[in-house]
Design a protein around this motif. Structure first.
Motif, PDB file in Angstrom:
ATOM      1  N   GLY A   1     -26.983  52.365 -18.633  1.00 41.78           N
ATOM      2  CA  GLY A   1     -26.678  51.320 -19.016  1.00 41.78           C
ATOM      3  C   GLY A   1     -27.527  50.034 -18.743  1.00 41.78           C
ATOM      4  O   GLY A   1     -28.771  50.455 -18.548  1.00 41.78           O
ATOM      5  N   PRO A   2     -27.394  48.831 -18.882  1.00 44.92           N
ATOM      6  CA  PRO A   2     -26.103  48.270 -19.156  1.00 44.92           C
ATOM      7  C   PRO A   2     -25.342  48.573 -20.470  1.00 44.92           C
ATOM      8  O   PRO A   2     -26.299  48.235 -21.503  1.00 44.92           O
ATOM      9  N   TYR A   3     -24.313  48.630 -20.743  1.00 45.07           N
ATOM     10  CA  TYR A   3     -23.507  48.649 -21.937  1.00 45.07           C
ATOM     11  C   TYR A   3     -22.672  47.546 -22.643  1.00 45.07           C
ATOM     12  O   TYR A   3     -22.143  46.582 -21.557  1.00 45.07           O
ATOM     13  N   HIS A   4     -23.084  47.253 -23.648  1.00 45.17           N
ATOM     14  CA  HIS A   4     -22.244  46.075 -24.245  1.00 45.17           C
ATOM     15  C   HIS A   4     -21.718  46.299 -25.414  1.00 45.17           C
ATOM     16  O   HIS A   4     -22.090  47.237 -26.011  1.00 45.17           O
ATOM     17  N   ASP A   5     -20.714  45.520 -25.936  1.00 42.94           N
ATOM     18  CA  ASP A   5     -20.170  45.579 -27.282  1.00 42.94           C
ATOM     19  C   ASP A   5     -20.647  44.953 -28.165  1.00 42.94           C
ATOM     20  O   ASP A   5     -21.952  44.319 -27.931  1.00 42.94           O
ATOM     21  N   LYS A   6     -20.158  44.914 -29.552  1.00 47.34           N
ATOM     22  CA  LYS A   6     -21.021  44.591 -30.706  1.00 47.34           C
ATOM     23  C   LYS A   6     -20.989  42.899 -30.642  1.00 47.34           C
ATOM     24  O   LYS A   6     -22.087  42.303 -31.078  1.00 47.34           O
ATOM     25  N   SER A   7     -20.206  42.291 -29.641  1.00 45.15           N
ATOM     26  CA  SER A   7     -20.437  40.781 -29.536  1.00 45.15           C
ATOM     27  C   SER A   7     -21.495  40.242 -28.398  1.00 45.15           C
ATOM     28  O   SER A   7     -21.640  39.199 -27.937  1.00 45.15           O
ATOM     29  N   GLY A   8     -21.889  41.555 -27.795  1.00 46.94           N
ATOM     30  CA  GLY A   8     -22.749  41.211 -26.710  1.00 46.94           C
ATOM     31  C   GLY A   8     -22.013  41.114 -25.332  1.00 46.94           C
ATOM     32  O   GLY A   8     -22.594  40.673 -24.216  1.00 46.94           O
ATOM     33  N   VAL A   9     -20.682  41.304 -25.249  1.00 47.93           N
ATOM     34  CA  VAL A   9     -19.906  41.419 -23.942  1.00 47.93           C
ATOM     35  C   VAL A   9     -20.242  42.421 -23.135  1.00 47.93           C
ATOM     36  O   VAL A   9     -20.104  43.533 -23.756  1.00 47.93           O
ATOM     37  N   ALA A  10     -20.530  42.435 -21.959  1.00 45.22           N
ATOM     38  CA  ALA A  10     -20.911  43.631 -21.168  1.00 45.22           C
ATOM     39  C   ALA A  10     -19.334  44.392 -20.829  1.00 45.22           C
ATOM     40  O   ALA A  10     -18.297  44.012 -20.608  1.00 45.22           O
ATOM     41  N   LEU A  11     -19.403  45.645 -20.981  1.00 45.84           N
ATOM     42  CA  LEU A  11     -18.242  46.546 -20.530  1.00 45.84           C
ATOM     43  C   LEU A  11     -17.973  46.424 -19.092  1.00 45.84           C
ATOM     44  O   LEU A  11     -17.116  46.847 -18.954  1.00 45.84           O
ATOM     45  N   LEU A  12     -18.873  46.150 -18.189  1.00 45.86           N
ATOM     46  CA  LEU A  12     -18.623  45.544 -16.905  1.00 45.86           C
ATOM     47  C   LEU A  12     -17.662  44.368 -16.800  1.00 45.86           C
ATOM     48  O   LEU A  12     -17.191  44.336 -15.787  1.00 45.86           O
ATOM     49  N   ASN A  13     -17.684  43.843 -17.851  1.00 46.21           N
ATOM     50  CA  ASN A  13     -16.699  42.603 -17.958  1.00 46.21           C
ATOM     51  C   ASN A  13     -15.566  42.633 -19.006  1.00 46.21           C
ATOM     52  O   ASN A  13     -15.674  41.417 -19.811  1.00 46.21           O
ATOM     53  N   ASN A  14     -14.891  43.505 -19.144  1.00 47.52           N
ATOM     54  CA  ASN A  14     -13.914  43.614 -20.060  1.00 47.52           C
ATOM     55  C   ASN A  14     -14.335  43.931 -21.545  1.00 47.52           C
ATOM     56  O   ASN A  14     -13.399  43.721 -22.494  1.00 47.52           O
ATOM     57  N   GLY A  15     -15.603  44.196 -21.704  1.00 57.24           N
ATOM     58  CA  GLY A  15     -16.056  44.262 -23.047  1.00 57.24           C
ATOM     59  C   GLY A  15     -15.565  45.601 -23.527  1.00 57.24           C
ATOM     60  O   GLY A  15     -15.172  46.461 -23.137  1.00 57.24           O
ATOM     61  N   GLY A  16     -15.866  45.846 -25.042  1.00 60.47           N
ATOM     62  CA  GLY A  16     -15.630  47.004 -25.821  1.00 60.47           C
ATOM     63  C   GLY A  16     -15.266  46.696 -27.164  1.00 60.47           C
ATOM     64  O   GLY A  16     -14.399  45.799 -27.447  1.00 60.47           O
ATOM     65  N   THR A  17     -15.999  47.270 -27.852  1.00 58.75           N
ATOM     66  CA  THR A  17     -15.545  47.227 -29.481  1.00 58.75           C
ATOM     67  C   THR A  17     -14.666  48.088 -29.985  1.00 58.75           C
ATOM     68  O   THR A  17     -14.910  49.490 -29.565  1.00 58.75           O
ATOM     69  N   ALA A  18     -13.451  48.030 -30.402  1.00 56.87           N
ATOM     70  CA  ALA A  18     -12.388  48.801 -31.027  1.00 56.87           C
ATOM     71  C   ALA A  18     -13.081  49.920 -32.115  1.00 56.87           C
ATOM     72  O   ALA A  18     -13.580  49.549 -32.793  1.00 56.87           O
ATOM     73  N   VAL A  19     -12.820  51.204 -31.691  1.00 60.84           N
ATOM     74  CA  VAL A  19     -13.089  52.264 -32.487  1.00 60.84           C
ATOM     75  C   VAL A  19     -11.670  52.630 -33.147  1.00 60.84           C
ATOM     76  O   VAL A  19     -11.615  53.100 -34.671  1.00 60.84           O
ATOM     77  N   LEU A  20     -10.785  52.695 -32.370  1.00 58.87           N
ATOM     78  CA  LEU A  20      -9.320  53.396 -32.833  1.00 58.87           C
ATOM     79  C   LEU A  20      -8.417  52.634 -32.073  1.00 58.87           C
ATOM     80  O   LEU A  20      -8.449  52.553 -30.890  1.00 58.87           O
ATOM     81  N   GLU A  21      -7.375  51.969 -32.688  1.00 63.11           N
ATOM     82  CA  GLU A  21      -6.127  51.532 -32.101  1.00 63.11           C
ATOM     83  C   GLU A  21      -4.937  51.981 -32.893  1.00 63.11           C
ATOM     84  O   GLU A  21      -5.209  52.599 -33.984  1.00 63.11           O
ATOM     85  N   SER A  22      -3.833  51.773 -32.191  1.00 61.21           N
ATOM     86  CA  SER A  22      -2.601  52.035 -32.744  1.00 61.21           C
ATOM     87  C   SER A  22      -2.384  51.471 -34.264  1.00 61.21           C
ATOM     88  O   SER A  22      -2.874  50.263 -34.402  1.00 61.21           O
ATOM     89  N   HIS A  23      -1.791  52.268 -35.230  1.00 59.13           N
ATOM     90  CA  HIS A  23      -1.800  51.899 -36.699  1.00 59.13           C
ATOM     91  C   HIS A  23      -0.701  52.778 -37.187  1.00 59.13           C
ATOM     92  O   HIS A  23      -0.484  53.881 -36.888  1.00 59.13           O
TER      93      HIS A  23
END
Length: 171
Positions: A99-121
């Motif tokens: 790490g550190p890992y960040h989502d597509k918007s730059g939010v750290a995964l250590l602070n609730n970040g994460g870019t959706a790959v699969l969600e309910s549909h």
């Protein structure tokens, strides 16, 4: 618990073990390749992802190296409640496996970040427990879900991943 193997992350001599602990986030340690225990010369416990607010639920880590980046896939939110499950797969990216890992918007995964790959549909509900594998058609994401058209019966899902943007997109 997942083990980052050389095939997964392109390493030659370093091995890591990582675990998603649900309420306290995803952690990683470096392993001694000869014993499988924590490397005595590196006792660091790396924190890779956490959710300090909200449900706090993040687990089932899976790391792959694609290009020059490491991608940490994890599932977020509540599983195992049939069609009431809210879990989904998210990803973050880093230049180092630790790490550190960040989502597509730059939010750290250590602070609730994460870019959706699969969600309910539709009738595909509560996706998670993902693994990434390579097939003759390309990279696949394999996961479980609850089938809303079959009384919430758990099923296996498989989707191709497109990496053209540098981020995984399931289709």
């Amino acid at each position: 618990m997942g083990k980052v193997t050389c095939r997964q992350v392109g390493c030659r001599t370093r091995r890591f073990s990582y675990v998603g602990s649900w309420w306290t986030g995803i952690k990683m340690i470096q392993l001694d390749p000869s014993t499988g225990k924590q490397l005595s010369s590196n006792t660091t416990r790396y924190s890779l992802a956490s959710r300090p607010t909200g449900t706090k639920a993040v687990e089932a880590p899976y790391i792959v190296k694609r290009g020059g980046s490491y991608h940490l896939f994890a599932f977020y939110d509540v599983c195992c409640n049939g069609t009431s499950s809210t879990c989904k797969v998210k990803v973050g990216r880093a230049t180092s496996v630790t790490g550190p890992y960040h989502d597509k918007s730059g939010v750290a995964l250590l602070n609730n970040g994460g870019t959706a790959v699969l969600e309910s549909h539709g009738s595909v509900i509560g996706l998670g427990g993902q693994s990434i594998m390579n097939d003759s058609d390309g990279d696949l994401i394999v996961y479980h879900y609850y089938d809303g058209n079959d009384n919430g019966t758990p099923k296996l899902g498989v989707n191709l991943l497109n990496w053209s943007s540098g981020w995984p997109v399931a289709y």
